[in-house]
Design a protein around this motif. Sequence first.
Motif, PDB file in Angstrom:
ATOM      1  N   THR A 125      20.987  41.199 -16.317  1.00 39.32           N
ATOM      2  CA  THR A 125      21.913  41.983 -17.093  1.00 39.32           C
ATOM      3  C   THR A 125      23.316  42.326 -16.478  1.00 39.32           C
ATOM      4  O   THR A 125      24.411  42.665 -17.023  1.00 39.32           O
ATOM      5  CB  THR A 125      21.858  42.826 -18.168  1.00 39.32           C
ATOM      6  N   LEU A 142      25.308  40.985 -14.811  1.00 37.19           N
ATOM      7  CA  LEU A 142      26.206  39.425 -15.417  1.00 37.19           C
ATOM      8  C   LEU A 142      27.951  40.393 -16.561  1.00 37.19           C
ATOM      9  O   LEU A 142      28.949  39.495 -15.984  1.00 37.19           O
ATOM     10  CB  LEU A 142      25.410  38.991 -16.384  1.00 37.19           C
ATOM     11  N   TYR A 184      30.110  41.229 -13.337  1.00 40.58           N
ATOM     12  CA  TYR A 184      30.525  39.821 -13.213  1.00 40.58           C
ATOM     13  C   TYR A 184      32.548  39.363 -14.397  1.00 40.58           C
ATOM     14  O   TYR A 184      32.942  38.972 -13.903  1.00 40.58           O
ATOM     15  CB  TYR A 184      29.597  38.804 -12.918  1.00 40.58           C
TER      16      TYR A 184
END
Length: 114
Positions: free
Chosen positions: A70, A73, A76
């Motif tokens: 998580t 992500l 990103y």
Amino acid sequence: MVWIKLFTSAILIALVTELAKKFPLYGGIIAALPLISLLSIFWLTIQGETIKQIQTFTMGVIIGLPATITMLLVIYVMLKNSFSFLIALLAGVASWGFLLAIQKLIFAKFNFHL
């Protein structure tokens, strides 16, 4: 022994970051390998830790994976959407901590203990 562990780990991190400078995708793939986990298990074994301690360590790594995924992500997506690195990093770490707290509550609700 601590110096050997530090030196080995530093060399590994330096190699991965140097590779990532030239080939970011491959550097990321190699960084995602369980190198730190495997090194830690290796050093724990060399230090004479019990199988139970290594098993508990391994379960901790497994439990930490969803929060780590998580976090990565969030970082990103935020960088992709032009957020500053610092904001993306802070949001990623916050999401990591938040998910770990949620996992702890879920584990407590279902009486899951390590």
